[in-house]
Design an enzyme around this catalytic site. Structure first.
Site, PDB file in Angstrom:
ATOM      1  N   SER A 108     -13.041  19.036 -15.993  1.00 34.16           N
ATOM      2  CA  SER A 108     -13.132  20.399 -16.502  1.00 34.16           C
ATOM      3  C   SER A 108     -14.356  21.100 -15.889  1.00 34.16           C
ATOM      4  O   SER A 108     -14.463  21.202 -14.668  1.00 34.16           O
ATOM      5  CB  SER A 108     -13.165  20.366 -18.029  1.00 34.16           C
ATOM      6  OG  SER A 108     -12.920  21.638 -18.588  1.00 34.16           O
ATOM      7  N   ASP A 236      -1.767  21.377 -19.742  1.00 39.09           N
ATOM      8  CA  ASP A 236      -3.213  21.584 -19.615  1.00 39.09           C
ATOM      9  C   ASP A 236      -3.581  23.049 -19.807  1.00 39.09           C
ATOM     10  O   ASP A 236      -2.891  23.944 -19.305  1.00 39.09           O
ATOM     11  CB  ASP A 236      -3.616  21.156 -18.193  1.00 39.09           C
ATOM     12  CG  ASP A 236      -5.063  20.750 -18.059  1.00 39.09           C
ATOM     13  OD1 ASP A 236      -5.907  21.323 -18.759  1.00 39.09           O
ATOM     14  OD2 ASP A 236      -5.328  19.853 -17.230  1.00 39.09           O
ATOM     15  N   HIS A 263      -5.182  18.639 -21.494  1.00 40.17           N
ATOM     16  CA  HIS A 263      -6.441  18.731 -20.767  1.00 40.17           C
ATOM     17  C   HIS A 263      -7.192  17.405 -20.679  1.00 40.17           C
ATOM     18  O   HIS A 263      -8.247  17.325 -20.052  1.00 40.17           O
ATOM     19  CB  HIS A 263      -7.324  19.781 -21.477  1.00 40.17           C
ATOM     20  CG  HIS A 263      -8.506  20.249 -20.694  1.00 40.17           C
ATOM     21  ND1 HIS A 263      -8.400  20.799 -19.431  1.00 40.17           N
ATOM     22  CD2 HIS A 263      -9.844  20.272 -21.001  1.00 40.17           C
ATOM     23  CE1 HIS A 263      -9.606  21.140 -18.993  1.00 40.17           C
ATOM     24  NE2 HIS A 263     -10.504  20.814 -19.913  1.00 40.17           N
TER      25      HIS A 263
END
Length: 291
Positions: A108, A236, A263
């Site tokens: 991320s 996601d 995610h």
């Protein structure tokens, strides 16, 4: 194969930054360390815990908590926090821990930081692994908002109402965001303890997209030539459209989409995630003559 862990602190700009090194009892020749960058900004390393298992393949795995969260110091000066600060912190970690040759993993926001590090002409990068990472925060935000359309109308309305009014501390908003998060952040129910632990230790200064809203490296992706693996989930919040930008921009990059994940595929499909990652690392080392 057994492993052990060493934890400590490095000094950085007058503050203490915490790190953890997971070591195999017998390091395999040619297997380079994997340095892991957590997301957020400000969600500490704990939720990346499954990656420790990579140490069983004979390589070191290193984690650290970025300044302002987790086990590291939490300076109160909001002006201190910036992308440049975290870039410098990463350089300090590598230098202090003698991480001259590494594989760099970012999840991320950690992937955004990994991209910045790579684009800064950093040396000693055998490969780059970008998990659930966008090339543009504006695109990520736009795509994440489009996912609201997949939520029940009342949930979407509550989220919109409170974000417009700036009342995102309201319990009603937080409940609605839980619905979003269980669809697009982590679909496991209940969430694993390592994820809830991470969220119990988040930072308070540099969270969210506010300070990084204009971050965008789409036009610089062609400068990246290290072997790159892209990992993301079908559901996601960093949507496939975001990852497609990376795939198109980074020459010879590989992309694995996890069909049953959002995610956090390293939590949602851990076994396959670790297999894909280990196979990639080993192949890069074989092709480069490390092993």
């Amino acid at each position: 194969m057994t492993t052990s862990a060493v934890e400590g602190f490095i000094s950085f700009r007058g503050h203490q930054v915490w790190y953890r090194i997971v070591k195999p009892n017998q390091e395999a020749e040619g297997k380079l360390p994997l340095l892991c960058l957590h997301g957020g900004p400000g969600v500490p390393h704990d939720y990346l815990e499954p990656l420790e298992a990579i140490a069983y393949t004979g390589r070191q795995v290193i984690f650290y908590d970025q300044l302002g969260c987790g086990n590291s110091d939490r300076p109160k000066d909001a002006n201190l926090y910036s992308i440049d600060l975290f870039k410098d912190e990463l350089v300090a970690i590598r230098s202090t821990l003698n991480l001259e040759q590494i594989h760099l993993f970012g999840q991320s926001w950690g992937g955004c930081l990994a991209l910045e590090h790579t684009l800064s002409q950093a040396t000693g990068l055998a490969s780059l692994i970008l998990a659930n990472t966008p090339a543009s925060i504006q695109q990520f935000v736009s795509e994440a908002y489009s996912l609201m359309n997949d939520l029940p109308a009342d949930i979407k309305e509550i989220i919109s109402k409170h974000e417009t009014a700036g009342t995102t501390q309201d319990p009603e908003y937080k409940e609605a965001m839980e619905v979003f998060n269980h669809n697009f952040l982590c679909r496991l129910n209940p969430w694993p303890s390592c994820l809830t632990t991470a969220y119990s230790k988040v930072g308070t200064e540099f969270r969210g997209a506010g300070k990084i809203i204009d971050w965008n490296v789409e036009n610089r992706l062609s400068e990246i030539f290290v072997p790159t693996l892209l990992l993301s989930g079908k559901y996601d919040e960093v949507t496939p459209a975001c990852v497609e930008k990376l795939k198109q921009g980074i020459s010879n990059s590989e992309w694995v989409l996890f069909e049953n994940s959002s995610h956090m595929p390293h939590l949602e499909e851990t076994e396959r995630f670790l297999q894909v990652l280990d196979k990639f690392l080993s192949r890069v080392e074989h092709n480069r003559g490390y092993s």
